[in-house]
Scaffold this active site. Structure first.
Site, PDB file in Angstrom:
ATOM      1  N   LYS A  94       0.839  -1.214   0.000  1.00 36.09           N
ATOM      2  CA  LYS A  94       0.000   0.000   0.000  1.00 36.09           C
ATOM      3  C   LYS A  94       0.874   1.266   0.000  1.00 36.09           C
ATOM      4  O   LYS A  94       0.639   2.195  -0.756  1.00 36.09           O
ATOM      5  CB  LYS A  94      -0.921  -0.009   1.227  1.00 36.09           C
ATOM      6  CG  LYS A  94      -2.008   1.049   1.155  1.00 36.09           C
ATOM      7  CD  LYS A  94      -2.898   1.080   2.387  1.00 36.09           C
ATOM      8  CE  LYS A  94      -3.862  -0.079   2.463  1.00 36.09           C
ATOM      9  NZ  LYS A  94      -4.937   0.127   3.448  1.00 36.09           N
ATOM     10  N   LYS A 106       2.924  -3.929  11.002  1.00 37.54           N
ATOM     11  CA  LYS A 106       1.618  -4.051  11.664  1.00 37.54           C
ATOM     12  C   LYS A 106       1.848  -4.617  13.049  1.00 37.54           C
ATOM     13  O   LYS A 106       2.826  -5.342  13.269  1.00 37.54           O
ATOM     14  CB  LYS A 106       0.718  -5.009  10.874  1.00 37.54           C
ATOM     15  CG  LYS A 106      -0.737  -4.742  11.062  1.00 37.54           C
ATOM     16  CD  LYS A 106      -1.227  -3.605  10.187  1.00 37.54           C
ATOM     17  CE  LYS A 106      -2.653  -3.239  10.421  1.00 37.54           C
ATOM     18  NZ  LYS A 106      -3.132  -2.251   9.446  1.00 37.54           N
ATOM     19  N   THR A 190      -9.472   8.651   4.256  1.00 37.86           N
ATOM     20  CA  THR A 190      -9.680   7.385   3.544  1.00 37.86           C
ATOM     21  C   THR A 190     -10.886   7.484   2.611  1.00 37.86           C
ATOM     22  O   THR A 190     -10.805   7.115   1.433  1.00 37.86           O
ATOM     23  CB  THR A 190      -9.808   6.214   4.536  1.00 37.86           C
ATOM     24  OG1 THR A 190      -8.703   6.273   5.426  1.00 37.86           O
ATOM     25  CG2 THR A 190      -9.806   4.885   3.817  1.00 37.86           C
ATOM     26  N   ASN A 221     -16.353   5.299   9.380  1.00 40.64           N
ATOM     27  CA  ASN A 221     -15.481   6.401   8.947  1.00 40.64           C
ATOM     28  C   ASN A 221     -15.288   6.435   7.422  1.00 40.64           C
ATOM     29  O   ASN A 221     -15.463   7.485   6.795  1.00 40.64           O
ATOM     30  CB  ASN A 221     -14.129   6.295   9.661  1.00 40.64           C
ATOM     31  CG  ASN A 221     -13.121   7.283   9.140  1.00 40.64           C
ATOM     32  OD1 ASN A 221     -12.237   6.947   8.356  1.00 40.64           O
ATOM     33  ND2 ASN A 221     -13.271   8.545   9.523  1.00 40.64           N
ATOM     34  N   SER A 362      -1.539   9.848   7.142  1.00 40.94           N
ATOM     35  CA  SER A 362      -0.685   9.463   8.280  1.00 40.94           C
ATOM     36  C   SER A 362       0.766   9.856   7.989  1.00 40.94           C
ATOM     37  O   SER A 362       1.483  10.339   8.867  1.00 40.94           O
ATOM     38  CB  SER A 362      -0.730   7.958   8.499  1.00 40.94           C
ATOM     39  OG  SER A 362      -1.870   7.619   9.215  1.00 40.94           O
TER      40      SER A 362
END
Ligand code: NAD
Length: 428
Positions: A94, A106, A190, A221, A362
């Site tokens: 990504k 992660k 997003t 969201n 981010s």
């Protein structure tokens, strides 16, 4: 998570398929099939009643050839090392497809955060950092929120890290609250990113958004800002959204033939994305039990809730008018359904391109932390639009050039960039 297909095996299979298309050297492929580093640890936490509970935690750093590892920390009772490995690998792709100078990571803790008091959650967050801090940092590995974790938790983690290293270090973690190093635009990022890719795909498909209808799954969201973006930025109509009703334990689809008003629906939706159906009904919305969203007569489908929602069964329900599927959620389409979409000529915007807006802002957050200078919402969103549009163009070009699907093309762009970075650094 547990009990489903092993996510890491799926991530490796997807990678192997594209490594084959790219004729990747098997030795290089072997490096990328596995995380570079993994941490398994135990976090003892003093509970409010004075007892000590020990939680199992993970952090996986898949590949940092392009920059510090980046990826969220999940708090989930069914977390497994293989889920974390898969998610870390997907983060590498990504970040690479969005051309962010970051790698993939992660983290996870096996815990149901709803069973903890606020002070217990704070002690667990600080405990995670106490164990991991030597292997985290703005230049090493930068966590963020994910399922079960919140901006407040990121604030505690940032504080714990800053205390341990002896200086305020906001760039160690993103998704922090505004006013504590967070970035403007992160909430919208997003969902708006999804809509920027939809806009570009519609240009390519020669569709006029003003004449198009979208059906959305979810109203959390991502879905909320995708709905706002589709109506306000593109001038299209959203005919339905859907949600999971925790009281009735089933999904509902909330629709209006002449288009929903996303801001009104947001005003009657709780923090978990659950719409108040009596208020919606009183305002003239049609409420249907079940996953009706997928059958709607629409040009665009935006699954923005969970994984595996477009599968061998549900794909058969998709209306013949649908021309575009924009994967707001992670992994919403199973490989079997993907094949059917391909046969039907439906254009699919793959998840790690379509929902890369979150990680992009981010990244902007850590850039602003580094500079200690903060952008306006307009600046953050316009830079996001640039990044996402450029990423879309690169993937479309690869897809046309190589005659492959947008999903395979996104993988090809990403893997190629990571391999080049490994070559340039002399690793291979
Ligand atoms: P969220 O928890 O805010 O919202 C989820 C929504 O889906 C809720 O409205 C919930 O009621 C609904 N839902 C759950 N099960 C459903 C079902 N069976 N049918 C219909 N609706 C259902 O989550 P979110 O942050 O919006 O994330 C949604 C997806 O997008 C997830 O796959 C997530 O991993 C992915 N994603 C999120 C971000 C982000 O920045 N939030 C970034 C990238 C990817």
């Amino acid at each position: 998570m547990a009990g489903q297909t092993n996510a890491f095996e799926m991530a490796q299979r997807q990678f192997d398929h594209v490594a084959g298309l790219l004729h990747l050297d098997p030795q290089v492929a072997e490096i990328l099939r596995w995380p570079m580093r993994e941490f398994h640890f135990r976090i003892p936490v003093r509970m409010d009643d004075g007892s000590i509970r020990v939680f199992e935690g993970f952090r996986v750093q898949h590949n940092d050839a392009r920059g510090p590892n980046k990826g969220g920390i999940r708090f989930h009772p069914a977390e497994t090392i293989d889920t974390v490995r898969a998610l870390a690998m997907w983060m590498t792709w990504k970040c690479a497809v969005a051309d962010l100078p970051l790698g993939g990571g992660k983290g996870g803790v096996i815990v149901d955060p709803a069973t903890l008091s606020t002070p217990e959650k704070e002690r667990l967050c600080r405990g995670y950092i106490d164990v991991m801090w030597r292997n985290l940092g703005p230049r090493t590995d930068v966590p963020a929120p994910d399922v079960g974790t919140t901006p407040q938790m990121m604030g505690w983690m940032m504080d714990e890290y800053s205390k341990l290293v002896g200086q305020y270090t906001p760039g160690v973690i993103t998704g922090k609250p505004l006013g504590s190093g967070g970035s403007m635009g992160r909430t919208e990022a997003t969902g708006f990113g999804v809509i920027y890719t939809v806009r570009e795909a519609m240009k390519h498909l020669k569709l006029d958004p003003a004449r198009c209808r979208a059906a959305i799954q979810g109203f959390g969201n991502v879905a909320q800002y995708a709905a706002i973006g589709f109506t306000e930025l593109l001038g299209g109509k959203v005919v339905c959204v859907s949600y999971w009703d925790r009281d009735d334990r089933c999904p509902y689809t909330v629709s209006k033939e002449d288009g929903i008003d996303p801001r009104f629906l947001m005003s009657i939706t709780d923090q978990y994305g659950t719409i108040n159906k009596s208020q919606a009904s009183a305002a003239g919305y049609r409420i249907e039990e079940g996953g009706e969203w997928i059958r709607k007569e629409a040009d665009v489908l935006i699954p923005a809730a969970l994984e595996g929602q477009i599968n061998a069964e549900t794909v058969q329900l998709i209306h013949e008018r649908v021309k575009l599927v924009a994967e707001g959620a992670n992994g919403p389409t199973t490989p079997e359904a993907d094949e059917v979409l391909r046969e039907r000529g439906i254009f699919v915007l793959p998840d790690f391109l379509c929902n890369a807006g979150g990680v992009t802002v981010s990244y902007f957050e850590s850039v602003q932390n580094d500079m200690n200078y903060y952008w306006s919402k307009g600046e953050a969103l316009s830079r996001l639009d640039d990044k996402i549009t450029t990423a879309f163009e690169g993937v479309l070009e690869m897809s046309l050039q190589q005659q492959v699907s947008m999903r395979d093309a996104a993988y090809m762009v990403a893997i190629d960039r990571v391999v080049k970075a490994m070559q340039l650094r002399g690793w291979i």
